[in-house]
Design an enzyme around this catalytic site. Sequence first.
Site: not given
Length: 465
Positions: A161, A282, A288, A295
């Site tokens: 979980h 970024s 970043k 992804e």
Amino acid sequence: MTNVNSEKLSSARFAEATNAFVEEFTASVNFDKRMAKQDIEGSIAHARMICAIGILTEVERDAIITGLDRINREIESGEFVWSIKQEDVHMNIEARLTDLIGIAGKKLHTGRSRNDQVATDIRLYLRSEIKQITNELRRLQHAILDLADEYFDTIMPGFTHLQVAQPITFGHHLMAWFEMLSRDDERLQDCLKRINVMPLGAAALAGTSYPIDRQMTSDLLGFSRPSANSLDSVSDRDFAIEFTAAASLIMMHLSRFSEELILWSSAQFDFIDMPDAFCTGSSIMPQKKNPDVPELVRGKSGRVTGHLIALLMLMKSQPLAYNKDNQEDKEPLFDTVDTVINCLRAFADMVPHIKAKKSKMYQSAKSGFSTATDLADYLVRKGLAFRDAHEIVGLAVRLGLETQRDLSELSLVELQQYSSEIKSDVYGVLTLEGSVASRKHIGGTAPETVKKAIFTARQLIKDKQ
Ligand code: ARG
């Protein structure tokens, strides 16, 4: 009778030229030219066979083979001129052959049809692409094994979980990915058995009246056997669907792998360092470092599953035998092949450079009472029933929560208020090291077991090569 449309396929039957848009609409050459190599390979085998049964002279056969070899080179060098007037890869190559060698070129299509030709091309194509996919997949497996070796005893939290559950070793977690990929490999090799059956000779649908030697063509092309039913051979694309299903599972696995890499490289987890070369910055936020490769792979998994559904829908309810619907099988199939190869390749290149942050992983494993089950098991070994032990540990966890301490930080006196069976040896099981080391059965997370699992996996993968 004059032929009003000499460019049109099977033109003599038609009194009218094809509508210009329909010509474009029905053509497949822009995408099926990808199978040119396989088309030529199939044609050469077919020419040899129809020569062996006396349809072509040896001179004609040799002219065909020489012509096709030349066309192959023209295609490779980019000088071949593809024309949508010739509709598809098969007609383009045949037309060029006739340009080059004349009448013998027109004899090549004796005893076959584009229907069995295209089914053969796709099978040859998939057979060779599966080899490439398997190579990339095994390269990724090797990378995972090397990483597992490096981190075989690195302790991290295991999750259920997405909450800290029990301590495990990073090597063990990596080996879970290895196992998934092993089954993916098996699925590919298994569907290859059904792909490697030869449709040539089925002709349009009913076979041919020439005394063809299908076994000879099958042997020349390295197929395991000629297909058993001509109608089935030209119509079903179940083998392509099966391959796309196997590819979807690979992508599903890669998406899970991706998701964990993305989570773990976030500041919130901070378990791993992703290699700079596989991340981007970024355009607005200078701090970043985005995990673009995982992804993108996660995103691409959806498109392969989409292709699987597209192919299933394409085949659904089609009457026997060949229907033009089947021309729609190629784009989803080709994109599936490209996507799965590229994603596996990116992962195989990236994984060796992933660095684990051992102390972060260790601290996190310590944080969520991850050895609570070990304490319960300890009490069971002292004679308690598991449910009672579960209850006692629950009380100890509550004390830990209230006083913000891990179970291993509670004193013996504190622990003994819940059970007099708890003795000082309890700290041996409450440590993360003790917890993982005790799980040394087959499939367990103990460092020594992980070492063995890596060893066995290396043997297995070596035997496959
Ligand atoms: N381009 C066609 C395909 O991909 C080749 C077979 C054409 N056969 C036909 N009867 N129109 O399926």
